[in-house]
Design a protein around this motif. Structure first.
Motif, PDB file in Angstrom:
ATOM      1  N   PRO A  19       0.513  20.885  40.008  1.00  0.00           N
ATOM      2  CA  PRO A  19       1.303  19.799  39.396  1.00  0.00           C
ATOM      3  C   PRO A  19       2.770  19.878  39.796  1.00  0.00           C
ATOM      4  O   PRO A  19       3.508  20.753  39.339  1.00  0.00           O
ATOM      5  N   THR A  20       3.195  18.990  40.655  1.00  0.00           N
ATOM      6  CA  THR A  20       4.537  19.031  41.235  1.00  0.00           C
ATOM      7  C   THR A  20       5.626  18.940  40.176  1.00  0.00           C
ATOM      8  O   THR A  20       6.562  19.741  40.151  1.00  0.00           O
ATOM      9  N   ALA A  21       5.530  17.942  39.289  1.00  0.00           N
ATOM     10  CA  ALA A  21       6.594  17.725  38.304  1.00  0.00           C
ATOM     11  C   ALA A  21       6.743  18.935  37.380  1.00  0.00           C
ATOM     12  O   ALA A  21       7.858  19.294  36.983  1.00  0.00           O
ATOM     13  N   THR A  43       1.443  15.686  28.571  1.00  0.00           N
ATOM     14  CA  THR A  43       2.505  14.860  28.000  1.00  0.00           C
ATOM     15  C   THR A  43       1.886  13.734  27.182  1.00  0.00           C
ATOM     16  O   THR A  43       0.980  13.046  27.647  1.00  0.00           O
ATOM     17  N   PRO A  44       2.372  13.531  25.952  1.00  0.00           N
ATOM     18  CA  PRO A  44       1.698  12.570  25.068  1.00  0.00           C
ATOM     19  C   PRO A  44       1.987  11.109  25.424  1.00  0.00           C
ATOM     20  O   PRO A  44       2.975  10.794  26.079  1.00  0.00           O
ATOM     21  N   PHE A  45       1.103  10.243  24.936  1.00  0.00           N
ATOM     22  CA  PHE A  45       1.291   8.804  25.026  1.00  0.00           C
ATOM     23  C   PHE A  45       1.764   8.299  23.653  1.00  0.00           C
ATOM     24  O   PHE A  45       1.045   8.462  22.660  1.00  0.00           O
ATOM     25  N   PRO A  46       2.939   7.704  23.537  1.00  0.00           N
ATOM     26  CA  PRO A  46       3.349   7.143  22.246  1.00  0.00           C
ATOM     27  C   PRO A  46       2.705   5.771  22.013  1.00  0.00           C
ATOM     28  O   PRO A  46       2.576   4.972  22.943  1.00  0.00           O
ATOM     29  N   VAL A  47       2.283   5.504  20.784  1.00  0.00           N
ATOM     30  CA  VAL A  47       1.681   4.221  20.458  1.00  0.00           C
ATOM     31  C   VAL A  47       1.949   3.923  18.983  1.00  0.00           C
ATOM     32  O   VAL A  47       1.899   4.816  18.138  1.00  0.00           O
ATOM     33  N   ARG A  48       2.262   2.667  18.657  1.00  0.00           N
ATOM     34  CA  ARG A  48       2.491   2.275  17.270  1.00  0.00           C
ATOM     35  C   ARG A  48       1.143   1.922  16.636  1.00  0.00           C
ATOM     36  O   ARG A  48       0.392   1.100  17.165  1.00  0.00           O
ATOM     37  N   LEU A  49       0.870   2.572  15.514  1.00  0.00           N
ATOM     38  CA  LEU A  49      -0.411   2.409  14.842  1.00  0.00           C
ATOM     39  C   LEU A  49      -0.211   2.052  13.380  1.00  0.00           C
ATOM     40  O   LEU A  49       0.732   2.521  12.738  1.00  0.00           O
ATOM     41  N   ALA A  50      -1.112   1.204  12.885  1.00  0.00           N
ATOM     42  CA  ALA A  50      -1.159   0.933  11.454  1.00  0.00           C
ATOM     43  C   ALA A  50      -1.951   2.036  10.771  1.00  0.00           C
ATOM     44  O   ALA A  50      -2.749   2.732  11.403  1.00  0.00           O
ATOM     45  N   ALA A  51      -1.745   2.213   9.485  1.00  0.00           N
ATOM     46  CA  ALA A  51      -2.540   3.197   8.751  1.00  0.00           C
ATOM     47  C   ALA A  51      -4.003   2.776   8.778  1.00  0.00           C
ATOM     48  O   ALA A  51      -4.334   1.594   8.660  1.00  0.00           O
ATOM     49  N   GLY A  52      -4.904   3.764   8.963  1.00  0.00           N
ATOM     50  CA  GLY A  52      -6.324   3.451   8.980  1.00  0.00           C
ATOM     51  C   GLY A  52      -7.020   3.980  10.212  1.00  0.00           C
ATOM     52  O   GLY A  52      -6.525   4.876  10.915  1.00  0.00           O
ATOM     53  N   GLU A  97      14.440  21.083  25.598  1.00  0.00           N
ATOM     54  CA  GLU A  97      13.084  20.546  25.588  1.00  0.00           C
ATOM     55  C   GLU A  97      12.920  19.592  26.759  1.00  0.00           C
ATOM     56  O   GLU A  97      13.740  18.687  26.962  1.00  0.00           O
ATOM     57  N   GLY A  98      11.882  19.817  27.552  1.00  0.00           N
ATOM     58  CA  GLY A  98      11.607  18.949  28.679  1.00  0.00           C
ATOM     59  C   GLY A  98      10.293  18.222  28.509  1.00  0.00           C
ATOM     60  O   GLY A  98       9.767  18.095  27.392  1.00  0.00           O
ATOM     61  N   THR A  99       9.757  17.758  29.603  1.00  0.00           N
ATOM     62  CA  THR A  99       8.478  17.063  29.563  1.00  0.00           C
ATOM     63  C   THR A  99       7.331  18.020  29.297  1.00  0.00           C
ATOM     64  O   THR A  99       6.375  17.686  28.597  1.00  0.00           O
ATOM     65  N   TYR A 100       7.456  19.248  29.832  1.00  0.00           N
ATOM     66  CA  TYR A 100       6.350  20.199  29.761  1.00  0.00           C
ATOM     67  C   TYR A 100       6.674  21.462  28.973  1.00  0.00           C
ATOM     68  O   TYR A 100       5.772  22.092  28.430  1.00  0.00           O
ATOM     69  N   TYR A 101       7.941  21.852  28.925  1.00  0.00           N
ATOM     70  CA  TYR A 101       8.286  23.153  28.365  1.00  0.00           C
ATOM     71  C   TYR A 101       9.402  23.043  27.326  1.00  0.00           C
ATOM     72  O   TYR A 101      10.183  22.076  27.311  1.00  0.00           O
ATOM     73  N   GLU A 102       9.472  24.083  26.504  1.00  0.00           N
ATOM     74  CA  GLU A 102      10.557  24.255  25.551  1.00  0.00           C
ATOM     75  C   GLU A 102      11.168  25.630  25.764  1.00  0.00           C
ATOM     76  O   GLU A 102      10.460  26.598  26.040  1.00  0.00           O
ATOM     77  N   VAL A 103      12.494  25.713  25.645  1.00  0.00           N
ATOM     78  CA  VAL A 103      13.202  26.982  25.786  1.00  0.00           C
ATOM     79  C   VAL A 103      13.848  27.329  24.453  1.00  0.00           C
ATOM     80  O   VAL A 103      14.561  26.502  23.860  1.00  0.00           O
ATOM     81  N   TRP A 104      13.597  28.545  23.997  1.00  0.00           N
ATOM     82  CA  TRP A 104      14.109  29.037  22.727  1.00  0.00           C
ATOM     83  C   TRP A 104      15.031  30.220  23.008  1.00  0.00           C
ATOM     84  O   TRP A 104      14.701  31.097  23.798  1.00  0.00           O
ATOM     85  N   ARG A 105      16.183  30.230  22.316  1.00  0.00           N
ATOM     86  CA  ARG A 105      17.139  31.327  22.479  1.00  0.00           C
ATOM     87  C   ARG A 105      17.286  32.088  21.175  1.00  0.00           C
ATOM     88  O   ARG A 105      17.371  31.489  20.103  1.00  0.00           O
ATOM     89  N   ARG A 106      17.350  33.398  21.300  1.00  0.00           N
ATOM     90  CA  ARG A 106      17.562  34.243  20.129  1.00  0.00           C
ATOM     91  C   ARG A 106      19.017  34.153  19.703  1.00  0.00           C
ATOM     92  O   ARG A 106      19.926  34.336  20.526  1.00  0.00           O
ATOM     93  N   ASP A 107      19.246  33.864  18.438  1.00  0.00           N
ATOM     94  CA  ASP A 107      20.614  33.788  17.930  1.00  0.00           C
ATOM     95  C   ASP A 107      21.294  35.142  18.071  1.00  0.00           C
ATOM     96  O   ASP A 107      20.700  36.175  17.724  1.00  0.00           O
ATOM     97  N   PRO A 108      22.530  35.149  18.565  1.00  0.00           N
ATOM     98  CA  PRO A 108      23.248  36.434  18.674  1.00  0.00           C
ATOM     99  C   PRO A 108      23.373  37.100  17.306  1.00  0.00           C
ATOM    100  O   PRO A 108      23.763  36.480  16.323  1.00  0.00           O
ATOM    101  N   GLY A 109      23.010  38.337  17.256  1.00  0.00           N
ATOM    102  CA  GLY A 109      23.106  39.078  16.006  1.00  0.00           C
ATOM    103  C   GLY A 109      21.993  38.823  15.024  1.00  0.00           C
ATOM    104  O   GLY A 109      22.029  39.351  13.896  1.00  0.00           O
ATOM    105  N   ALA A 110      21.007  38.020  15.410  1.00  0.00           N
ATOM    106  CA  ALA A 110      19.899  37.736  14.492  1.00  0.00           C
ATOM    107  C   ALA A 110      19.127  39.014  14.212  1.00  0.00           C
ATOM    108  O   ALA A 110      18.776  39.746  15.138  1.00  0.00           O
TER     109      ALA A 110
END
Length: 800
Positions: free
Chosen positions: A495-497, A729-738, A592-605
């Motif tokens: 997967p190139t992207a 990667t998800p597809f967004p769609v507007r849905l009614a309840a049900g 946060e990107g299309t495929y990945y998330e990067v998390w950093r440890r808070d200094p002194g945590a």
């Protein structure tokens, strides 16, 4: 980038090889046939790159040293090149056949129209060669800078700091970095180029079998790319591909022995350079194939000495010049002979079958193999029957070829072909599954060459037999073309992207590691090479995280990581997947990107006192929370709970799909072959925008819709393992309840690469758009308020 890697790069490589071939030819007394110049040039460049990368101080100059050698070769060999170019027919074969083989070998990438590499996920060894090629050209054989506590350093130590053969890697790295190309995208073009170089010696061999014109061209192409060789090219077995080109070149030297063994004593230099390149690329085990060629040459020299055509002193001088050249060109490998022998014996004796679930079949050596991968067997119906009929025909033609070689008294060529078969038999008798497969691949062109010798014999017989010769030749071409086309269709492409996104992270966060990488993806070792990556599910996991993943390639469960172990990782990279729990409370999401998330440890945590992993679906039980709260209260700490993203799972077990079956290998999900569709009902509790997520390994194009409203199409969504599937990667769609209806369909046939590749659907679910995992803090005394609610985890953490 696509044109740079697939067009510009091979042209530059060709110029480097031709220039170097001309230089070797000049040193040897100009005895080389023109079609062998590129192959000898490859061998010469391997020798140069091995010598330049032997020391850290000279390694970065490798790309420029390659250019300098080629320029000198063009300068000294220009008159020779002009003479060769004047022979238009020979020049056309020397250029045209490698181009044809290159196009066939790179067809999945070329027709995809994007930078990628083929048979993605089949053999992660290519990731090792990428990081090795990059490291060796930048740092040479200096491994003191490596952090051996993480995966990146451990891979380099385990392979390249143990006398592992690196000749193909240093040429690959030096040539690609000359153009500043990402090695991940230059890798497949390099492999295609390496096998294309083999077309020159293959053409010379079939000419010595008595074929000419179109017949010689077709024979050379099919002998270069029988099914198992094509399969190894697709999976990027770089060492074996380069070695095969060198072995066929040695065979060509056997055929051309009068021209160089009767010439000046320096005429042995090309043979020695090619031998050195094979040893540098495959290891000392390459010597088995060298012996097959040398024995024929020794017998021939003995006959020449007996008849007075060659003197004993001159023969000794030939041996001396060849030995000195070999030692110089393969010095980095030969200088640590004991280590090289240890690596060779270790590979030969290993019980690890690698990516082979079952041993390869002996009959795969013949050439045709009508199935989507050399690792599989055509065990059913028409494909099996046709495969074995074609194998029988090829063997019959090969038997006729043996008779033809005897009739023509082509004893030297026949002796070399026979020696290749003896090497195959000997190594197979003492080797294991992994080695046997490599030897099958290297020997397969021999059977094809013998089969074409049979065709040549039929053509030279009575005129009535010529029709049969044409028919057999047509079948041989069709059998190999069909075998390779089926593998082309079944290729999974990287997967190139996804990798471009990883490359951007490497630039953004370079030097800020060590980095804990939770997805299973060993190619990330190259893309994140500046972040000191550690993958718990890699072959070499970080030592401090041993046991976090159940097995190689399995899902990484961060809840199994001891809180203290996290302290060594300033960064954590996770998939963008709402089904997975976030890292501990000490980390915050910074990218946060299309495929990945990067998390950093808070200094002194502070490091969590204790971590309680929960399902994220089932309500948390009070017993375990109470025990955790007692620890927190005793230490004056608070409770931090990770609230999962609300999600609705779509039941794929509904009997509403057409033409698909359950996955018998991974035991989960659906195999979306052949073409068909699936419909599944699901209910959302509230109206709004929802994200539709699919999880699986999907190479062909799949269409997705909800309530007959098309959401889009996906293809090439892979993440390295069917047991650790990709969340797309998800597809967004507007849905009614049900209640709503999800439809997933796979369309008709296509000639696109990978249309017969992976099509596994493991899961489908929906989440509210914009929803993210949140943290909830409670005092230790109010722990009961956490009971009966779903959480991903709860930690006891001191305030800071």
């Amino acid at each position: 980038m696509f044109l740079e890697t697939t067009l510009v790069y091979p042209v530059v490589l060709a110029l480097l090889c031709i220039g170097t071939g001309l230089l070797v030819d000049r040193w040897s007394g100009q005895t080389l046939p023109g079609v062998l110049l590129p192959a000898v040039g490859v061998a010469g460049l391997i020798a140069v790159s091995q010598l330049s990368t032997a020391a850290a101080s000279t390694a970065p100059a490798t790309p420029y040293v390659l250019v300098a050698v080629a320029v000198v070769g063009f300068g000294l060999g220009w008159p020779r090149l002009r003479r060769l170019a004047g022979k238009r027919r020979a020049a056309g074969s020397a250029i045209g056949l490698p181009v044809v083989v290159y196009v066939i070998a790179l067809a999945p990438v070329l027709l995809a129209g994007r930078p990628t590499f083929s048979s993605y996920g089949v053999l992660p060894d290519s990731a090792v060669h990428m990081i090795g090629a990059d490291f060796l050209v930048h740092h040479g054989q200096d491994y003191t800078r490596l952090d051996l506590g993480n995966s990146y350093g451990e891979y380099l130590r385990a392979y390249f700091n143990t006398s592992y053969p690196s000749g193909a890697d240093t040429l690959f790295g030096g040539s690609a970095l000359l153009l500043r190309l990402p090695l991940i995208w230059a890798f497949q073009p390099f492999c295609a180029f390496a096998i294309a170089v083999a077309a020159g010696p293959a053409w010379l061999l079939v000419r010595r079998l008595g074929l000419s014109g179109w017949a010689a061209g077709l024979a050379a192409v099919t002998s270069t790319l029988p099914a198992i060789v094509y399969g190894y090219v697709l999976v990027g077995s770089i060492k074996e591909i380069v070695s095969l080109a060198m072995i066929l070149t040695l065979g060509a030297f056997v055929c051309e022995r009068p021209a160089w063994l009767r010439g000046p004593v320096t005429a042995v230099i090309p043979f020695a350079v090619v031998t050195a390149a094979g040893i540098s690329s495959l290891g000392v085990g390459f010597g088995a194939w060298v012996i097959a060629a040398v024995l024929v040459l020794v017998v021939w020299l003995g006959l020449e000495i007996r008849d007075g055509r060659v003197g004993v002193v001159r023969s000794l001088m030939l041996s001396l010049v060849g030995a000195v050249t070999l030692i110089v060109c393969a010095f980095p490998t030969i200088s640590d002979l004991s280590g090289s022998l240890s690596v060779a014996t270790g590979i030969a004796a290993t019980a690890n079958p690698g990516n082979l679930k079952v041993p390869l079949r002996t009959e795969q050596i013949v050439g045709p193999w009508l199935v989507d991968s050399y690792r599989h067997r055509p065990d059913r119906g028409f494909a099996r029957d046709l495969t074995y009929a074609l194998i029988a025909l090829t063997l019959a033609a090969a038997a006729a070829g043996v008779a033809e070689l005897i009739r023509r008294r082509s004893y030297a060529l026949g002796g070399w072909l026979g020696g290749m078969l003896v090497v195959w038999g000997g190594l197979t008798a003492y080797g294991t599954t992994w080695v046997d497969a490599k030897v099958l691949m290297i020997t397969s062109p021999v059977i094809m060459l013998l089969a074409w010798a049979g065709v040549a014999g039929l053509w030279r017989s009575r005129s009535a037999w010529r029709v049969l010769a044409v028919a057999v030749g047509f079948v041989l071409v069709g059998a190999i073309a069909a075998s390779d086309a089926i593998q082309y269709r079944g290729s999974d492409l990287a997967p190139t992207a996804r990798y471009d996104e990883l490359a951007s992270l490497n630039v953004r966060f370079a030097g800020q590691g060590p980095t804990l990488f939770t997805p299973f993806d060993e190619w990330s070792l190259y893309e994140l090479r500046s972040m000191d990556v550690g993958g718990p599910d890699f072959v070499y996991p970080p030592k401090r995280l041993t046991g976090v993943a159940a097995a190689h390639g399995s899902l990484v469960n961060l809840d199994r990581v001891a809180p203290a172990a996290f302290a060594g990782y300033p960064l954590v990279i996770t998939d963008r997947d709402p089904r997975q729990s976030r890292p501990p409370a000490a980390y915050r999401l910074i990218w946060e990107g299309t495929y990945y998330e990067v998390w950093r440890r808070d200094p002194g945590a502070p490091t969590a006192l204790a971590h309680l992993g929960l399902s994220g679906v089932q309500p948390a039980g009070c017993t375990h929370i109470g025990a955790l709260a007692a620890k927190a209260e005793a230490a004056g700490a608070s409770l931090v709970a990770a609230i999962p993203v609300r999600r609705v799972t779509i039941d794929l077990g509904q009997p509403l799909y057409s033409g698909w079956s359950r996955d018998a290998v991974a035991s989960v999900g659906l195999v979306m072959t052949p073409f068909g569709h699936l419909t599944a009902d699901f209910r959302v509790p509230t109206a709004g925008v929802w994200n539709v997520w699919l999880q699986g390994e999907i190479m062909p194009t799949i269409a997705v819709s909800v309530d007959r409203h098309a959401l889009g199409k996906i293809s090439g969504q892979l993440d390295g393992s069917e047991f650790n599937p990709d969340t797309m990667t998800p597809f967004p769609v507007r849905l009614a309840a049900g209640v709503h209806v999800l439809r997933i369909s796979r369309g008709g046939r296509s000639v696109a690469p990978g249309n017969g590749g992976s099509a596994l659907l493991h899961a489908a679910f929906v989440t509210p758009a914009g929803a993210g995992e949140k943290l909830e803090t409670r005092s230790a005394s109010s722990w009961r308020s956490l009971c009966g609610r779903p959480y991903d985890w709860i930690e006891a953490v001191r305030s800071y």
